[in-house]
Design an enzyme around this catalytic site. Sequence first.
Site, PDB file in Angstrom:
ATOM      1  CE  LYS A  11      -3.955  -1.982   1.919  1.00 52.02           C
ATOM      2  NZ  LYS A  11      -4.676  -2.109   3.073  1.00 52.02           N
ATOM      3  CE1 TYR A  51      -9.463  -3.449   0.124  1.00 54.88           C
ATOM      4  CE2 TYR A  51      -8.433  -1.502  -0.666  1.00 54.88           C
ATOM      5  CZ  TYR A  51      -8.776  -2.789   0.272  1.00 54.88           C
ATOM      6  OH  TYR A  51      -7.140  -2.874   0.711  1.00 54.88           O
ATOM      7  CG  ASN A 114      -3.965  -1.890   6.874  1.00 59.42           C
ATOM      8  OD1 ASN A 114      -4.104  -1.188   5.580  1.00 59.42           O
ATOM      9  ND2 ASN A 114      -4.478  -2.103   7.156  1.00 59.42           N
ATOM     10  CG  HIS A 117      -4.998  -6.075  -0.739  1.00 59.74           C
ATOM     11  ND1 HIS A 117      -6.236  -6.129   0.410  1.00 59.74           N
ATOM     12  CD2 HIS A 117      -5.356  -7.111  -1.640  1.00 59.74           C
ATOM     13  CE1 HIS A 117      -7.142  -6.911  -0.289  1.00 59.74           C
ATOM     14  NE2 HIS A 117      -6.872  -7.791  -1.570  1.00 59.74           N
ATOM     15  CD  GLU A 128      -8.951  -8.991  -3.839  1.00 62.26           C
ATOM     16  OE1 GLU A 128      -8.103  -9.471  -3.315  1.00 62.26           O
ATOM     17  OE2 GLU A 128      -9.442  -9.417  -2.364  1.00 62.26           O
TER      18      GLU A 128
HETATM   19  P1  RTP Z   1      -7.069  -6.124   3.231  1.00 62.04           P
HETATM   20  O1  RTP Z   1      -8.407  -5.761   2.527  1.00 62.04           O
HETATM   21  O2  RTP Z   1      -7.133  -3.866   2.725  1.00 62.04           O
HETATM   22  O3  RTP Z   1      -6.703  -6.655   2.885  1.00 62.04           O
HETATM   23  O4  RTP Z   1      -7.535  -5.412   4.546  1.00 62.04           O
HETATM   24  P2  RTP Z   1      -7.685  -6.727   5.261  1.00 62.04           P
HETATM   25  O5  RTP Z   1      -9.140  -7.746   4.886  1.00 62.04           O
HETATM   26  O6  RTP Z   1      -7.755  -6.838   6.668  1.00 62.04           O
HETATM   27  O7  RTP Z   1      -9.855  -5.432   5.967  1.00 62.04           O
HETATM   28  P3  RTP Z   1     -10.868  -5.368   5.683  1.00 62.04           P
HETATM   29  O8  RTP Z   1     -12.021  -5.483   6.169  1.00 62.04           O
HETATM   30  O9  RTP Z   1     -11.011  -6.624   4.703  1.00 62.04           O
HETATM   31  O10 RTP Z   1     -10.807  -3.775   5.281  1.00 62.04           O
HETATM   32  C1  RTP Z   1      -9.934  -3.750   4.288  1.00 62.04           C
HETATM   33  C2  RTP Z   1      -9.685  -2.172   5.096  1.00 62.04           C
HETATM   34  O11 RTP Z   1     -10.480  -0.910   5.567  1.00 62.04           O
HETATM   35  C3  RTP Z   1      -9.542  -0.735   6.255  1.00 62.04           C
HETATM   36  N1  RTP Z   1     -10.851  -0.454   7.351  1.00 62.04           N
HETATM   37  N2  RTP Z   1     -10.881   0.803   8.306  1.00 62.04           N
HETATM   38  N3  RTP Z   1     -11.814   1.627  10.066  1.00 62.04           N
HETATM   39  C4  RTP Z   1     -11.828   1.234  10.540  1.00 62.04           C
HETATM   40  O12 RTP Z   1     -12.944  -0.099  11.326  1.00 62.04           O
HETATM   41  C5  RTP Z   1     -11.761  -0.043   9.004  1.00 62.04           C
HETATM   42  N4  RTP Z   1     -11.532  -1.302   8.747  1.00 62.04           N
HETATM   43  C6  RTP Z   1     -11.383  -1.573   8.032  1.00 62.04           C
HETATM   44  C7  RTP Z   1      -8.645  -0.940   6.501  1.00 62.04           C
HETATM   45  O13 RTP Z   1      -7.790  -0.086   6.068  1.00 62.04           O
HETATM   46  C8  RTP Z   1      -8.637  -2.155   6.107  1.00 62.04           C
HETATM   47  O14 RTP Z   1      -7.494  -2.567   5.760  1.00 62.04           O
HETATM   48 MG    MG Z   2     -10.125  -7.812   3.078  1.00 65.90          MG
END
Ligand code: RTP
Ligand code: MG
Length: 141
Positions: A11, A51, A114, A117, A128
């Site tokens: 990222k 997303y 973070n 991804h 994806e």
């Molecule tokens: P990613 O898709 O980016 O790999 O991350 P992830 O699966 O660990 O998390 P996901 O639930 O898919 O969320 C995508 C991205 O959205 C942001 N996020 N912010 N403020 C919040 O509560 C929140 N929750 C998620 C994060 O940057 C996350 O990587």
């Molecule tokens: Mg995710």
Amino acid sequence: MAVERTLSIVKPDAVAKNVIGEIVTRFEKAGLQVVAAKMIKLDDEKAGGFYAEHKERPFFKDLVSFMTSGPVVVQVLEGENAIAKNRELMGATNPKEAAAGTIRADFAESIDANAVHGSDSAASAEREIAYFFAADEICAR
Ligand code: RTP
Ligand code: MG
């Protein structure tokens, strides 16, 4: 265990910190191989489409704004159990909750910035990978 492919994104925060190589090294040391890679600058449409599952979430706008804030490196990683292995290497979404030694524990700034991804399932990985790469851009190894 099956050989799988997964989509990884370094990222904008991690690209800005100049730790692309350190992150890729973790994938390689864990037995994952890079079979496709490119650096791109996402626009709102491309990041929002990626997303799309989070479109109704309160953090969607911030997420798109962050993902378009600078270049990213998108990669296809291949290896045994690649999808779960990559998620394990990444650590929890919120770096405060990420296990010691994971990419997010070591390089992420916040839940938004973070570092990485990774696809969360076989269905996500398939969608994806096709979202960023044509079949002839993926090099079998
Ligand atoms: P990613 O898709 O980016 O790999 O991350 P992830 O699966 O660990 O998390 P996901 O639930 O898919 O969320 C995508 C991205 O959205 C942001 N996020 N912010 N403020 C919040 O509560 C929140 N929750 C998620 C994060 O940057 C996350 O990587
Ligand atoms: Mg995710």
